[in-house]
Design an enzyme around this catalytic site. Structure first.
Site, short mmCIF file in Angstrom:
data_model
loop_
_atom_site.label_atom_id
_atom_site.label_comp_id
_atom_site.label_asym_id
_atom_site.label_seq_id
_atom_site.Cartn_x
_atom_site.Cartn_y
_atom_site.Cartn_z
N PRO A 127 0.86 -1.08 -0.01
CA PRO A 127 0.06 0.06 0.09
C PRO A 127 0.78 1.30 0.09
CG PRO A 127 -0.77 -1.66 1.52
CD PRO A 127 0.31 -2.22 1.20
N GLY A 130 5.09 1.15 -3.93
CA GLY A 130 4.91 0.41 -5.40
C GLY A 130 6.18 0.70 -6.07
N THR A 157 -1.88 -9.47 -8.83
CA THR A 157 -2.66 -10.22 -9.84
C THR A 157 -3.05 -11.74 -9.75
OG1 THR A 157 -1.95 -8.40 -11.29
CG2 THR A 157 -2.45 -10.70 -12.40
N ARG A 242 8.30 -7.42 -18.09
CA ARG A 242 8.15 -6.44 -18.75
C ARG A 242 7.94 -6.57 -20.33
NH1 ARG A 242 12.12 -2.59 -14.79
NH2 ARG A 242 10.47 -2.45 -13.28
N GLY A 338 -16.19 7.17 -33.72
CA GLY A 338 -17.03 8.36 -33.11
C GLY A 338 -17.51 8.09 -32.01
N GLU A 362 3.77 -3.33 -13.38
CA GLU A 362 5.41 -3.80 -13.54
C GLU A 362 6.45 -2.85 -13.86
OE1 GLU A 362 6.14 -7.72 -15.24
OE2 GLU A 362 3.78 -8.33 -14.92
N GLY A 363 5.93 -1.65 -13.18
CA GLY A 363 6.80 -0.45 -13.26
C GLY A 363 6.30 0.59 -14.20
#
Ligand SMILES: Cc1cc2nc3c(=O)[nH]c(=O)nc-3n(C[C@H](O)[C@H](O)[C@H](O)COP(=O)(O)OP(=O)(O)OC[C@H]3O[C@@H](n4cnc5c(N)ncnc54)[C@H](O)[C@@H]3O)c2cc1C
Length: 384
Positions: A127, A130, A157, A242, A338, A362-363
């Site tokens: 929390p 990060g 995840t 990444r 549109g 992941e950054g």
């Protein structure tokens, strides 16, 4: 220089493309509405071998090279970014660290089960930390032949269904990032409390959970790597992760691009097709150009990783470029549609929401720029 995929890679690409389009493209929207990927789909993917993409055959996987892996991720992301992140995280930052840094006993115990579909999760973020990994507050205290883990994690995840979590905690706060250690934590371990599922802007079918660790006792044999090696393990895993995010971005943006081009050839305004108007053609050209550039960066990073070469800078470049490209391409895909692009009847609305987070997880893009700049300033500017 040869840019062709090998015959094996082309076969894998064609195979997963057909499966994804035939088996999942019609259902993916329903998964989003339900907020979950059906368990049967994970089982199906495992049976096809895609949960063991990085796992060698001796541990039950099929050991794809990194380029083949990202071809799979990209094709899945074209129909469901939620399923793509599930497979990507499981393979790249779930199974791979165990393969690369685990003991023989850990590999034998966990990798075959992961190849069979037991999901892996990667629990680094907290929390209050990060991007700033050295600032993690979760602690691991040695107690005889166990470690005791305490703290809070978030943004996990696959958290709702994972069988194992790779948890990064500090064994020595005074050492900052050098005091981080990685642990394999099994789902049913007492004290591991699964928190609430986040309600996100996109990727609704991908579960993202917080975790609380309340005196979680982990046997020493479940420490991954040495004490203090956690930061190195996490960063090495993220080099691969990444590239996986870049592949997710290629898939979502590629699908958005296809929808935009197709729509432009049927929708008419002022008596002609949108595709006959130069401003729309420019959008199509810019989307294609950025997609192609991202693909080249991503494939090169994957090739470096497959051939065992350093790829931190290149994977950061691929992730940065591809995720920003996906934001751009999905944005333009809505523009081509549109008003219809803004409603849920058309898929580009979902693609736009799903793509946005790829600049964050992941950054973040800012962290990728830091990785690239630091690497250039440390190692020199010539990448080739
Ligand atoms: C859907 C989703 C899934 C995720 N899955 C996982 C997962 O499976 N496992 C896991 O461990 N984490 C996961 N994450 C967490 C993700 O990796 C973090 O959100 C991300 O690293 C950013 O951290 P933060 O949210 O704490 O933002 P912060 O670190 O607070 O950053 C906030 C902003 O400040 C910027 N910033 C921070 N530091 C700097 C700096 N030094 N220079 C310039 N700018 C800076 C950031 O780029 C960002 O724009 C997930 C996140 C989401 C949203």
């Amino acid at each position: 220089m040869n840019y062709d995929l090998s015959p094996e890679q082309l076969e894998i690409q064609q195979h997963i493309h057909e499966i994804a389009q035939r088996e999942w493209s019609l259902d993916a929207e329903q998964w989003e509405k339900a907020g979950a990927i059906p368990h049967a789909v994970i089982t199906q993917i495992a049976e096809m071998g895609f949960m063991g993409l990085v796992i060698p055959e001796e541990y039950g996987g099929n050991a794809y090279d990194t380029l083949s892996l990202i071809l799979v991720i990209e094709e899945i992301a074209k129909v469901s970014a939620s399923l793509a992140i599930c497979v990507s995280v499981h393979n790249s930052v779930g199974a791979w660290p165990i393969l690369a840094f685990g003991t023989e006993a850990q590999k034998k115990k966990y990798l075959p089960r992961m190849a069979e579909g037991m999901l892996g999760a990667f629990s680094l973020s907290e929390p209050d930390a990060g991007s700033d990994v050295a600032g993690l507050l979760c602690t691991a205290r040695r107690d005889g032949d166990h470690y005791v883990l305490d703290g809070a994690k978030n943004w996990v995840t696959n958290g709702a269904n994972a069988g194992i979590f790779t948890v990064y905690a500090s064994t020595d706060r005074s050492k900052g990032s050098k005091g981080l250690t990685a642990f394999i934590v099994e789902r049913d371990t007492p004290g591991l409390v699964l928190g609430k599922k986040e309600e996100k802007m996109g990727l609704w079918a991908s579960d993202t959970l917080s975790l609380t660790l309340e005196g979680v006792r982990i046997p020493v044999e479940n420490r991954l790597g040495e004490e203090g090696a956690g930061f190195k393990i996490a960063m090495a895993a993220l080099d691969g992760g990444r590239i996986g995010v870049a592949a997710q971005a290629l898939g979502v943006a590629g699908a958005a691009f296809d929808h935009a081009v197709r729509y432009s050839t049927v929708r008419k305004a002022f008596g002609k097709k949108l595709s006959e108007m130069q401003p729309i053609q420019w959008m199509i050209a810019d989307m294609a150009r950025r997609l192609e550039a991202s693909r080249m960066l991503t494939h090169r990073a994957a090739w470096l990783r497959s051939t065992g070469q350093p790829c931190a800078r290149e994977s950061a470049m691929a992730k940065l470029h591809a995720s920003e490209m996906a934001t751009f391409v999905t944005h333009k895909a809505i523009q081509v549609h549109g008003g219809y692009g803004y409603v849920r009847d058309y898929k580009v609305e979902r693609f736009y929401r799903d793509a946005r987070v790829m600049e964050i997880y992941e950054g973040s893009s800012e962290i990728q720029r830091l990785v690239i700049a630091r690497s250039l300033l440390r190692d020199g500017v010539a990448p080739f």
